[in-house]
Motif scaffolding. Structure first.
Motif: not given
Length: 133
Positions: A100-111
């Motif tokens: 409901n209140r907190l969300g967790v995200y994974r972010i990858e940066v690729l070339n």
């Protein structure tokens, strides 16, 4: 351009950096940026702040993709590999949890060769209001 995706594409800072929002789905976003000379540091590689900003735009788009206002409360970035002028960087954010209140995200940066340049984890606080009414 209407709706919350239109609002995301109007982001002044993302536009200033030349970040393109390529795709947004529920809990997901893909954005890209070409590394130009003004994004380099004094070593001649992409400035960490530019990489962080690219990841942050993907994080913002993915976390607001439910049309519920989500604001970042934490983000940790790990720089894995250098990139440089002419590289096209892509940041892909994926939702790991959707409470409901907190969300967790994974972010990858690729070339453009799909080498992992950076990895980030971010957490948002979800407000009750809609991004776009």
């Amino acid at each position: 351009m209407g709706g919350f995706i239109g609002k995301m594409k109007e982001d002044p800072f993302a536009n200033y950096l030349g970040i393109t929002i390529e795709d947004v789905g529920e809990g997901y976003a893909k954005v890209s940026m070409e590394v130009k000379e003004n994004l380099l540091n004094f070593h001649g590689s992409t400035n960490g702040g530019a990489i962080f900003s690219l990841a942050d735009v993907a994080f913002a788009c993915a976390s607001n993709s439910h049309n519920q206002t989500a604001v970042g409360i934490a983000m940790t970035m790990y720089y894995m590999q250098a990139s440089g002028i002419g590289d096209r960087l892509v940041a892909i954010a994926r939702e790991e949890t959707k409470p409901n209140r907190l969300g967790v995200y994974r972010i990858e940066v690729l070339n453009d060769k799909e080498v992992l340049i950076a990895l980030a984890e971010g957490m948002v606080y979800r407000k009750k209001d809609k991004l776009v009414p």
